[in-house]
Scaffold this motif. Structure first.
Motif, short mmCIF file in Angstrom:
data_model
loop_
_atom_site.label_atom_id
_atom_site.label_comp_id
_atom_site.label_asym_id
_atom_site.label_seq_id
_atom_site.Cartn_x
_atom_site.Cartn_y
_atom_site.Cartn_z
N PHE A 13 0.82 -1.21 0.00
CA PHE A 13 0.00 0.00 0.00
C PHE A 13 0.86 1.26 0.00
O PHE A 13 0.44 2.30 -0.52
CB PHE A 13 -0.98 -0.03 1.18
CG PHE A 13 -2.04 -1.09 1.00
CD1 PHE A 13 -2.98 -0.99 0.01
CD2 PHE A 13 -2.05 -2.22 1.80
CE1 PHE A 13 -3.94 -1.98 -0.19
CE2 PHE A 13 -2.99 -3.22 1.61
CZ PHE A 13 -3.94 -3.10 0.61
N ARG B 60 0.52 4.13 -2.77
CA ARG B 60 0.40 5.55 -2.38
C ARG B 60 1.44 6.39 -3.12
O ARG B 60 1.16 7.51 -3.55
CB ARG B 60 0.56 5.69 -0.86
CG ARG B 60 0.17 7.07 -0.39
CD ARG B 60 0.21 7.22 1.10
NE ARG B 60 -0.08 8.59 1.44
CZ ARG B 60 0.15 9.13 2.62
NH1 ARG B 60 0.65 8.40 3.59
NH2 ARG B 60 -0.14 10.40 2.86
N ILE C 140 -7.78 -0.78 -1.89
CA ILE C 140 -7.79 0.32 -0.91
C ILE C 140 -8.87 0.08 0.14
O ILE C 140 -8.65 0.25 1.35
CB ILE C 140 -8.01 1.68 -1.62
CG1 ILE C 140 -6.79 2.02 -2.49
CG2 ILE C 140 -8.27 2.79 -0.62
CD1 ILE C 140 -6.99 3.22 -3.38
N GLY D 272 -4.09 2.91 3.82
CA GLY D 272 -5.20 2.80 2.87
C GLY D 272 -6.04 4.06 2.83
O GLY D 272 -6.43 4.54 1.75
N LEU E 32 -4.15 6.96 1.21
CA LEU E 32 -4.12 6.70 -0.23
C LEU E 32 -5.47 7.07 -0.86
O LEU E 32 -5.52 7.71 -1.92
CB LEU E 32 -3.80 5.22 -0.47
CG LEU E 32 -3.89 4.66 -1.89
CD1 LEU E 32 -3.03 5.48 -2.84
CD2 LEU E 32 -3.44 3.20 -1.91
N LEU E 33 -6.56 6.71 -0.20
CA LEU E 33 -7.90 7.02 -0.71
C LEU E 33 -8.09 8.53 -0.81
O LEU E 33 -8.61 9.04 -1.82
CB LEU E 33 -8.96 6.41 0.21
CG LEU E 33 -10.41 6.73 -0.14
CD1 LEU E 33 -10.76 6.21 -1.54
CD2 LEU E 33 -11.37 6.12 0.89
#
Length: 500
Positions: free
Chosen positions: A277, A281, A306, A321, A324-325
């Motif tokens: 992840f 990212r 994600i 996560g 990143l979202l």
């Protein structure tokens, strides 16, 4: 460093490193009463100086001398010092590679594997302190190092294919994997520390594509090194947009096969999870145009992964996560694919975020859950999405705007999740989300009050919901104590004496 009493050599090496870090320039200039700089004298007597040290102490010593060399401003002298520093490991490396060219089986000997590992660790220590100036040395061993990496990887895969999962725990396989990991660590350390040299990425990344990335894709799951993921995350964070062309190749090599490893449950391959992840990212933050050009199936895989990440009960994976979202939402909102993306994923993301927000296992992620929801509600309230978010074919009633549809959708969603709350209470809460969307503290308090009132949270310790405010209070108290001499011990105050 020649004292054999337990602990003395460790202390000597640690102290030497600290002294060098604080006054490194003193060692590369000729002092009164000296004929040559101390670093040159030290390199002349290097074999004698390190004769009684253990391998880990030698690595520390090499980092210290590398720090001295890094302070030398004359490039010719600096390269000469580096060549003298690395003379011993380079001699051993040349012997090993020479023997391997005559017979590859020579590299399979456990003592030779340990020697290779030790040489790589010595190089990593020097690279840590030298940074960009380590370029001549890594260029010297790079291609041979990749060949050794490829060969050891094939040995590991063969052992695991023949011996099953237990083969990965045998001493020889562990040793071979240590060499692979140290190779990746050395490359990552050098590329991370090399400053102001964009051409270095173009020089070192292409030769790694097959020996490292291709090897990762071809390997059995138990033989894949998570360090490959962190290496390419470092490369993308370092060289940013210049890596866009390479992202499809990276994606193809690591994405599908890593997802298959980590989504079977929440326990297996913990290191691969976080590093995977982190890589995603890095791609989203620095090479977003490459994500736009993914196929719809591949993009769905990214979004699903994600969602899987922020559902995770491991805090650092869930936070990676969520961060990143947030980056993906911002990037897609600013892109020409805004309508297409949010029409496909808005409702799914909202539903999944409310699921973890109202689940007591995910309380530490509260701050980030709030940021995602704020982004979504502000987006529809400001008409950021100009196409209908509802399915026109199945929803007969044409809503005047997306804001009204999302209000109604959210009320239905929360009413089914909180059957103990009346429709009026839920409606009041949802209306409050839209009204306070532009004011983050108010928006956060509104959600927190709703959660605390609900049955799921009312009987629990909710300190995680107030973590931000508690951190601000702690920092205020620390600043107050710093302003009063003697309240904080000197060793707790950041050392500002380093010779920068």
């Amino acid at each position: 460093m020649h004292e054999i009493h337990p602990g003395v050599q460790d202390m000597a090496c640690d102290t030497f490193l600290k002294i060098v870090q604080k006054c490194k320039r003193k060692f590369v200039t000729v002092q009164v009463g000296e004929n040559e700089p101390f670093v040159s004298e030290l390199l002349t007597t290097l074999p004698t100086t390190i004769a009684d040290l253990e391998p880990h102490q030698i690595h520390s010593f090499y980092e210290s001398v590398g720090t001295m060399i890094q302070a030398e401003s004359d490039a010719i002298k600096r390269d000469e010092y580096l060549q003298r520093l690395m003379q011993l490991p380079n001699q051993k490396w040349a012997e090993i590679i020479g023997q391997a060219r005559q017979s590859v089986d020579f590299l399979k000997d456990p003592d030779v594997i340990r020697a290779v590992l030790n040489i790589l660790q010595t190089n990593t220590s020097a690279a840590t302190s030298l940074g960009t100036y380590f370029l001549p040395q890594i260029s010297l061993i790079f291609l041979d190092m990749l060949n050794v990496y490829r060969m050891y990887s094939e040995l590991i895969s063969t052992s695991i294919a023949q011996g099953g999962p237990y083969a990965s725990r045998t001493s020889i396989v562990k040793l071979l994997r240590s060499v692979k990991r140290e190779t990746l660590k050395l490359i990552e350390t050098f590329l991370d520390k090399a400053e102001g040299q964009p051409h270095i990425g173009k020089q070192f990344v292409p030769p790694m594509m097959d020996p490292v990335l291709g090897d990762y894709a071809r390997n059995l799951p138990d033989a894949r090194e998570s360090e490959v993921l962190s290496l390419f995350a470092t490369i993308i964070n370092k060289y940013k947009g210049s890596m866009i062309e390479d992202v499809p190749r990276i994606f193809e090599a690591v994405f599908q096969c890593t997802l298959e490893m980590i989504t079977k449950n929440f326990e297996d391959y913990p290191e691969h999870r976080l590093k995977f992840f982190s890589l995603l990212r890095a791609i989203a933050a620095n090479c977003f145009p490459a994500l736009i050009h993914l196929s719809s199936e591949q993009l769905k895989l990214v979004i699903d992964s994600i969602i899987w990440a922020f559902r995770h009960t491991e805090r650092n994976i869930a936070e990676t996560g969520l961060n990143l979202l947030i980056e993906m939402l911002k990037n897609f909102q600013a892109s020409e694919f805004c309508n297409q993306f949010f029409r496909t994923y808005f409702l799914t993301i909202e539903q999944e975020i409310f699921a973890v927000l109202t689940d007591t296992f995910h309380k530490p992620g509260f701050k980030l859950h709030v940021l995602v929801l704020q982004h979504l509600f502000c987006l529809v309230e400001s008409d950021g999405v100009t196409e209908p978010l509802w399915d026109v074919a199945t929803v007969p009633y044409p809503y005047p705007n997306n804001g009204l549809f999302i209000r109604e959708y959210t009320i239905k969603l929360l009413s089914s999740s909180f059957p103990n709350m009346t429709t009026t209470e839920v409606t009041q809460f949802v209306n409050g989300l839209f009204e306070s969307g532009q004011d983050l503290p108010l928006f956060k308090n509104h959600i927190r009050d709703f959660l605390v009132q609900s049955k799921e949270f009312s009987a629990q310790d909710n300190k995680d919901l107030y973590a931000d405010e508690a951190a601000v209070q702690r920092e205020k108290e620390r600043q107050r104590m710093l302003s009063i001499p003697g309240l904080i011990a000197p060793n707790e105050i950041q050392d500002e004496m380093l010779d920068s």
